[in-house]
Structures are given as C-alpha cells and as structure tokens.
Design a protein around this motif. Structure first.
Motif, mmCIF file in Angstrom:
data_model
loop_
_atom_site.group_PDB
_atom_site.id
_atom_site.type_symbol
_atom_site.label_atom_id
_atom_site.label_comp_id
_atom_site.label_asym_id
_atom_site.label_seq_id
_atom_site.Cartn_x
_atom_site.Cartn_y
_atom_site.Cartn_z
ATOM 1 N N ASN A 161 -88.876 37.027 95.980
ATOM 2 C CA ASN A 161 -88.072 36.956 94.330
ATOM 3 C C ASN A 161 -86.900 36.003 94.558
ATOM 4 O O ASN A 161 -86.870 35.191 93.339
ATOM 5 N N ILE A 162 -86.395 36.118 95.956
ATOM 6 C CA ILE A 162 -85.144 34.892 95.865
ATOM 7 C C ILE A 162 -85.136 34.264 96.016
ATOM 8 O O ILE A 162 -84.666 33.592 95.672
ATOM 9 N N ILE A 163 -86.328 33.919 97.273
ATOM 10 C CA ILE A 163 -87.008 32.906 97.286
ATOM 11 C C ILE A 163 -87.065 31.988 96.736
ATOM 12 O O ILE A 163 -87.519 30.774 96.941
ATOM 13 N N SER A 164 -88.667 32.428 95.837
ATOM 14 C CA SER A 164 -88.995 31.472 94.390
ATOM 15 C C SER A 164 -87.523 31.691 93.430
ATOM 16 O O SER A 164 -88.125 30.010 93.158
ATOM 17 N N ASN A 210 -82.325 27.633 95.792
ATOM 18 C CA ASN A 210 -81.827 26.699 95.953
ATOM 19 C C ASN A 210 -81.465 26.294 97.528
ATOM 20 O O ASN A 210 -81.873 25.512 97.734
ATOM 21 N N ILE A 211 -81.302 27.123 98.054
ATOM 22 C CA ILE A 211 -81.289 26.872 99.158
ATOM 23 C C ILE A 211 -81.584 27.754 100.346
ATOM 24 O O ILE A 211 -81.397 28.749 100.269
ATOM 25 N N LEU A 212 -82.552 27.845 101.356
ATOM 26 C CA LEU A 212 -82.552 28.722 102.081
ATOM 27 C C LEU A 212 -82.860 28.501 103.145
ATOM 28 O O LEU A 212 -83.302 27.587 103.628
ATOM 29 N N GLU A 228 -93.159 30.356 98.197
ATOM 30 C CA GLU A 228 -93.556 30.120 96.907
ATOM 31 C C GLU A 228 -91.527 29.464 96.289
ATOM 32 O O GLU A 228 -90.863 30.358 95.552
ATOM 33 N N ILE A 229 -91.290 28.264 97.040
ATOM 34 C CA ILE A 229 -90.488 27.926 96.395
ATOM 35 C C ILE A 229 -90.127 27.148 95.357
ATOM 36 O O ILE A 229 -91.275 26.112 95.139
ATOM 37 N N ASP A 230 -89.441 26.722 94.879
ATOM 38 C CA ASP A 230 -88.939 26.198 94.050
ATOM 39 C C ASP A 230 -88.978 25.199 94.247
ATOM 40 O O ASP A 230 -88.571 24.359 95.659
ATOM 41 N N LYS A 231 -89.555 23.789 93.720
ATOM 42 C CA LYS A 231 -89.937 22.520 94.091
ATOM 43 C C LYS A 231 -88.614 21.625 94.008
ATOM 44 O O LYS A 231 -88.255 20.261 94.894
ATOM 45 N N LYS A 232 -87.929 22.217 93.382
ATOM 46 C CA LYS A 232 -86.125 21.167 94.305
ATOM 47 C C LYS A 232 -85.838 21.710 94.626
ATOM 48 O O LYS A 232 -84.940 21.338 95.215
#
Length: 321
Positions: free
Chosen positions: A183-186, A189-191, A215-219
């Motif tokens: 959930n956090i990974i999705s 901003n910086i992983l 499942e990460i945000d495209k940005k």
C-alpha cells in the motif's frame, strides 16, 4: 525547508567474538543504530537540515542517543519521551557456519509506542520531505502512527520517501505486513529497496520482472541497491544500472542507509512536479553519488558513526588511497 525522518532509534550490540554466535559470544561492541536514525545522521553529515521523529527511552541508553543526535546536528524538536519506557536493544553475531543471528529486545520500548495523539499538534509545514520505514512498521502503535502520518503528508506540497529495510525474522504476520508495505509502495514518491527486499516482496528473483510487479505511481522514482554491484534507477518503466565501487570492505552495516541519505540529500529540495520531470540520466548521477557514500561507509566500522561528510564524498577517490 527541512527533511523529517521517522522511525526506530536503538543501540546495536555487535559481537566481537568471531564465529561464536549470540549464545557463545562474550564481547559486544555498542553502536547507535536504527535505519531511519542512520539516515537522519547521514543527511546531517552531508549538510542537510533534518529533524528526527521518534519516542525515545528515558533510560541511560535513550539519553545517550538523544545526545548523539544533538552532537551530529540533527534537530530534536520532534523527539518525544515517556516515563518508564526503555530503549530498544539489538544483538547481532555470526555463528560457526557463517549465519547471522539477531535478537531484539523491545519490551516496553519507547520507539514502538509513538501514538497519533503525540504528533497531532506538531507543525509539519516547515518540512518538504517525509522519510520512514524499517522495523518501526512492525509493531503498534508506532506502525499505524507512521502510516497515518504518511497519508496525511502525502500531499501536493510534500515528497514522501520509504525504505522497507525488511527484517524477515521479525515479521509476525506476513500477509498483513505485505499489504501495508505494498500500500505504501503504491503511493510513495521515492522508494528505495535492496535487491533482497525487492525479491521478498514480489516473490520474483529477476530484477526486471520484479520491478514490473511493483504497483508504483507513474510519477515515482525507485532505487534498488545491489551491494557491491551498484544500484538501479527505475522510473516510468525504464531502468538504468549504475555501477558500484570496489573498496576494501570493513563492515557493510549502514551502507544502505547511507545510500538512502544521499538520495534524499539530492532530491530533498525537489517539488513533486520537478521529481516527475527529472530524467534517468540525472537520477543516475544521483545514484552514483549515493553509491560513493555507501562505498565509503563499507570501509569503516559502524553505521551511524560511519556516515560520510559531503567533503569526503566529493573527495571520494583520495579518501580511498
């Protein structure tokens, strides 16, 4: 604008008895530790304005860690304490078969007792980036407090950063932990993840395929550390391998935290729009800087106390002579 790091703060007791394991070791070296704590120290050593959020023990260990933060330039205005709570202690050793053994003592520990009401009146407008992760997410109420704070700060004016820094032996409910981390990974901003963390979360041992499963945000931007092989930058489906540096290794404890601190030092002043616009080449240069920081830490004993200054990183090659 400053950076806010949040999570555990503890003392590591590292066995100095070769190949004896925890039960047979009779000599331990005490070192300040905790992944987000190390990151905060690393950021301050590089020259960033950084505060640390945690609840700290009122015992002698806690007082010593508080003084360590002050001495290393980390702002302590978000440090809380509560009578009767203790400092987390972690013991580590390597047995005769070369297997690492860990034992954490967290009974009535301060850093697992951070509650949302403890932070509700804090002014977060003076920060531009929030970083958290590691074993602080494994026990309530701190785990829910950090997650709720992440949700609160995950706004257009804030960058968020996450390093799961997984300790598999400490996970009691893998399903719930996976759901929380994913959930956090999705949303973050910086992983930053190690390759081992990536494989563990995705159950895929090929880096390229594992990254596709996140499942990460495209940005968002992802950094994967590869030990002495360097690191990978991943953004919008594209990846870039950044070579590491060969050094004479003394101790690898803290290398990943130093890498994380270096990334945040470089990206801490970015807005979300600027982070979205930054290209892989620039991110690769940032990863190279972080690889240098991690390499320097590997040549030294310790974790927090091994974090390099900006001058040392800029003088990287001379530092290794």
């Amino acid at each position: 604008m400053g950076i806010l790091c949040a999570g555990e703060i503890l003392y590591d007791f590292i066995s100095k008895s070769p190949n004896k394991g925890l039960g047979e070791s009779d000599l331990f070296e005490k070192r300040p530790g905790g992944s987000p704590f190390n990151v905060a120290i690393g950021l301050s050593k590089l020259g960033a304005e950084v505060s640390f959020l945690t609840k700290i023990g009122t015992d002698e260990f806690g007082k010593s860690l508080f003084n360590y933060l002050v001495e290393n330039g980390v702002k302590t205005d978000c440090i809380l304490s509560e009578d009767g709570l203790k400092t987390t202690l972690a013991f580590a050793a390597v047995d005769e078969n070369g297997k690492a053994e860990y034992q954490f003592y967290r009974d009535n520990a301060a850093d697992v007792n951070l509650r949302m009401e403890d932070v509700e009146k804090m002014d977060f407008n003076r920060f531009s980036l929030f970083h958290f992760g590691s074993i602080a997410l494994l026990e309530a109420p701190t785990s829910s407090t950090l997650y709720n704070l992440f949700e609160k700060l995950n706004s257009p004016n804030f960058l968020t950063s996450f390093d799961p820094n997984i300790r598999k032996s400490m996970i009691k409910d893998e399903k719930s932990y996976f759901n929380l981390v994913k959930n956090i990974i999705s949303k973050v901003n910086i992983l930053k993840m190690s390759d081992d963390d990536l494989f563990y979360i995705t159950k895929e041992n090929n880096i390229e395929e594992a990254l596709k499963l996140l499942e990460i945000d495209k940005k968002s931007v992802v950094f994967v550390t590869l030990g002495n092989k360097g690191s990978i930058v991943y953004k919008q489906g594209e990846k870039l391998k950044v070579d590491g540096y060969r050094v004479k290794v003394v101790d690898t404890v803290g290398c990943g935290d130093s890498f994380m601190a270096a990334i945040l030092f470089k990206l801490g002043g970015f807005s979300k729009k600027e982070l979205m616009m930054v290209d892989l080449k620039e991110l690769g240069n940032i990863a190279d800087f972080a690889n240098k920081c991690a390499a320097l830490v590997a040549t030294r004993q310790g974790a927090a106390n091994a974090m390099p200054t900006l001058a040392e990183v800029n003088n990287f090659y001379n530092q290794l002579c």
